[in-house]
Write an enzyme that holds these catalytic residues in place. Structure first.
Site, PDB file in Angstrom:
ATOM      1  N   GLY A  66     -43.530 103.235  19.107  1.00 25.18           N
ATOM      2  CA  GLY A  66     -43.211 103.433  20.525  1.00 25.18           C
ATOM      3  C   GLY A  66     -43.764 102.279  21.335  1.00 25.18           C
ATOM      4  N   GLN A 124     -47.118  98.585  29.107  1.00 27.93           N
ATOM      5  CA  GLN A 124     -47.827  97.866  28.037  1.00 27.93           C
ATOM      6  C   GLN A 124     -47.398  96.402  27.957  1.00 27.93           C
ATOM      7  OE1 GLN A 124     -46.958 101.125  24.953  1.00 27.93           O
ATOM      8  NE2 GLN A 124     -48.976 100.415  24.325  1.00 27.93           N
ATOM      9  N   CYS A 152     -52.628 103.130  19.274  1.00 33.71           N
ATOM     10  CA  CYS A 152     -51.957 102.587  20.467  1.00 33.71           C
ATOM     11  C   CYS A 152     -51.921 101.073  20.321  1.00 33.71           C
ATOM     12  CB  CYS A 152     -52.735 102.983  21.727  1.00 33.71           C
ATOM     13  SG  CYS A 152     -51.986 102.372  23.253  1.00 33.71           S
ATOM     14  N   LEU A 153     -50.777 100.491  20.605  1.00 39.53           N
ATOM     15  CA  LEU A 153     -50.656  99.034  20.465  1.00 39.53           C
ATOM     16  C   LEU A 153     -51.513  98.318  21.508  1.00 39.53           C
ATOM     17  CD1 LEU A 153     -46.819  98.772  19.716  1.00 39.53           C
ATOM     18  CD2 LEU A 153     -48.726  98.603  18.089  1.00 39.53           C
ATOM     19  N   HIS A 165     -47.084 110.579  24.130  1.00 41.86           N
ATOM     20  CA  HIS A 165     -47.979 109.413  24.234  1.00 41.86           C
ATOM     21  C   HIS A 165     -47.348 108.367  25.162  1.00 41.86           C
ATOM     22  CE1 HIS A 165     -50.710 106.318  22.166  1.00 41.86           C
ATOM     23  NE2 HIS A 165     -49.816 105.555  22.782  1.00 41.86           N
ATOM     24  N   GLU A 166     -46.047 108.108  24.968  1.00 42.03           N
ATOM     25  CA  GLU A 166     -45.365 107.091  25.792  1.00 42.03           C
ATOM     26  C   GLU A 166     -45.217 107.574  27.237  1.00 42.03           C
ATOM     27  OE1 GLU A 166     -45.243 104.319  24.467  1.00 42.03           O
ATOM     28  OE2 GLU A 166     -45.548 105.026  22.435  1.00 42.03           O
ATOM     29  N   HIS A 176     -48.279 106.945  29.114  1.00 40.67           N
ATOM     30  CA  HIS A 176     -48.424 105.537  29.550  1.00 40.67           C
ATOM     31  C   HIS A 176     -47.798 105.337  30.933  1.00 40.67           C
ATOM     32  CE1 HIS A 176     -50.286 103.161  26.394  1.00 40.67           C
ATOM     33  NE2 HIS A 176     -49.481 103.635  25.457  1.00 40.67           N
TER      34      HIS A 176
HETATM   35  O1  K1U Z   1     -47.497 103.335  22.680  1.00 41.61           O
HETATM   36  C1  K1U Z   1     -48.019 102.711  21.767  1.00 41.61           C
HETATM   37  O2  K1U Z   1     -49.068 102.128  21.951  1.00 41.61           O
HETATM   38  C2  K1U Z   1     -47.373 102.678  20.422  1.00 41.61           C
HETATM   39  C3  K1U Z   1     -48.031 103.622  19.437  1.00 41.61           C
HETATM   40  C4  K1U Z   1     -47.303 104.951  19.497  1.00 41.61           C
HETATM   41  C5  K1U Z   1     -47.962 106.129  18.862  1.00 41.61           C
HETATM   42  C6  K1U Z   1     -48.607 106.075  17.649  1.00 41.61           C
HETATM   43  C7  K1U Z   1     -49.155 107.212  17.097  1.00 41.61           C
HETATM   44  C8  K1U Z   1     -49.045 108.401  17.734  1.00 41.61           C
HETATM   45  C9  K1U Z   1     -48.423 108.460  18.924  1.00 41.61           C
HETATM   46  C10 K1U Z   1     -47.854 107.327  19.492  1.00 41.61           C
HETATM   47  C11 K1U Z   1     -47.924 102.997  18.054  1.00 41.61           C
HETATM   48  O3  K1U Z   1     -46.870 102.774  17.584  1.00 41.61           O
HETATM   49  S1  K1U Z   1     -49.389 102.621  17.230  1.00 41.61           S
HETATM   50  C12 K1U Z   1     -48.815 102.008  15.652  1.00 41.61           C
HETATM   51  C13 K1U Z   1     -48.339 103.064  14.748  1.00 41.61           C
HETATM   52  O4  K1U Z   1     -48.576 104.233  14.957  1.00 41.61           O
HETATM   53  C14 K1U Z   1     -47.556 102.702  13.543  1.00 41.61           C
HETATM   54  C15 K1U Z   1     -47.364 101.395  13.169  1.00 41.61           C
HETATM   55  C16 K1U Z   1     -46.634 101.093  12.045  1.00 41.61           C
HETATM   56  C17 K1U Z   1     -46.076 102.081  11.285  1.00 41.61           C
HETATM   57  C18 K1U Z   1     -46.267 103.393  11.643  1.00 41.61           C
HETATM   58  C19 K1U Z   1     -47.005 103.698  12.768  1.00 41.61           C
HETATM   59 ZN    ZN Z   2     -50.017 103.556  23.465  1.00 43.07          ZN
END
Ligand code: K1U
Ligand code: ZN
Length: 181
Positions: free
Chosen positions: A46, A51, A95-96, A137-138, A141
């Site tokens: 996401g 972000q 979270c990225l 989560h998004e 944000h």
């Molecule tokens: O919004 C963001 O920061 C993105 C975030 C979204 C998220 C992750 C976990 C639970 C809820 C929402 C991410 O994508 S973090 C990276 C991640 O979870 C991932 C990366 C590569 C493969 C699978 C997952």
């Molecule tokens: Zn996030």
């Protein structure tokens, strides 16, 4: 399509409530395109507009887990949560904007969301599993809320300190320079 830089916590832009999108324009279509490319590149499941420093109510997600499955990119403009279940779910979130930090967050197990799509139509759909977690989560944000806001103050402070250190290191090595932000 352009890869955009992802803001790292703490940043005041990640704490603000974003503005609704008044109309679908080429600028929004380009933003959505860039955000999807940036999300897949990260990689993540996401990404929300703040972000990447854009204070608009837009997020993208694709929670397809299987390696060889077709991607299912979703773009949500002006999303609203129209219903959520009483039943909850615990998921270890990342979270990225808070790289390499993970913590368990409890949220409604299912949500129903309504949004404007890139096709100009209003959509409404119910999500469960990882899709529901990610959509919430998004959505958070867009209201200036991060997953660490669900944690206790000690854990939140510890993660914030780690991120401040990461940002100092990145600034020293020149990795954070980007003409878009
Ligand atoms: O919004 C963001 O920061 C993105 C975030 C979204 C998220 C992750 C976990 C639970 C809820 C929402 C991410 O994508 S973090 C990276 C991640 O979870 C991932 C990366 C590569 C493969 C699978 C997952
Ligand atoms: Zn996030």
């Amino acid at each position: 399509m352009t890869l955009r830089s992802i803001l790292i916590h703490p940043d005041p832009r990640l704490k603000k409530v974003c503005d609704p999108v008044p109309e679908l324009t080429d600028e929004i279509r380009k933003l959505a395109d860039d955000m999807l490319a940036t999300m897949y590149d990260a990689p993540g499941i996401g990404l929300a507009a703040p972000q990447v420093g854009v204070m608009k109510r837009v997020f993208v997600m694709d929670c397809v887990k299987e390696k060889d499955a077709a991607p299912e990119p979703m773009v949500m403009i002006n999303p609203e949560v129209t219903w959520h279940s009483d039943e909850t779910n615990v998921y270890e979130e990342g979270c990225l904007s808070i790289p390499e930090q993970y913590a368990e967050v409890t949220r409604p197990a299912e949500v129903r969301m309504k949004w404007l799509g890139l096709d100009g139509q209003t959509h409404e759909e119910q999500f469960d599993g990882l899709w529901a977690t990610c959509a919430q989560h998004e959505f958070d944000h867009l209201n200036g809320k991060l997953f660490i806001d669900y944690l206790g103050p000690m854990k939140r402070k510890m993660i914030t300190r780690k991120m401040e250190k990461l940002k100092r290191e990145r600034a020293r090595s020149g990795a954070a320079k980007d003409p878009i932000l």
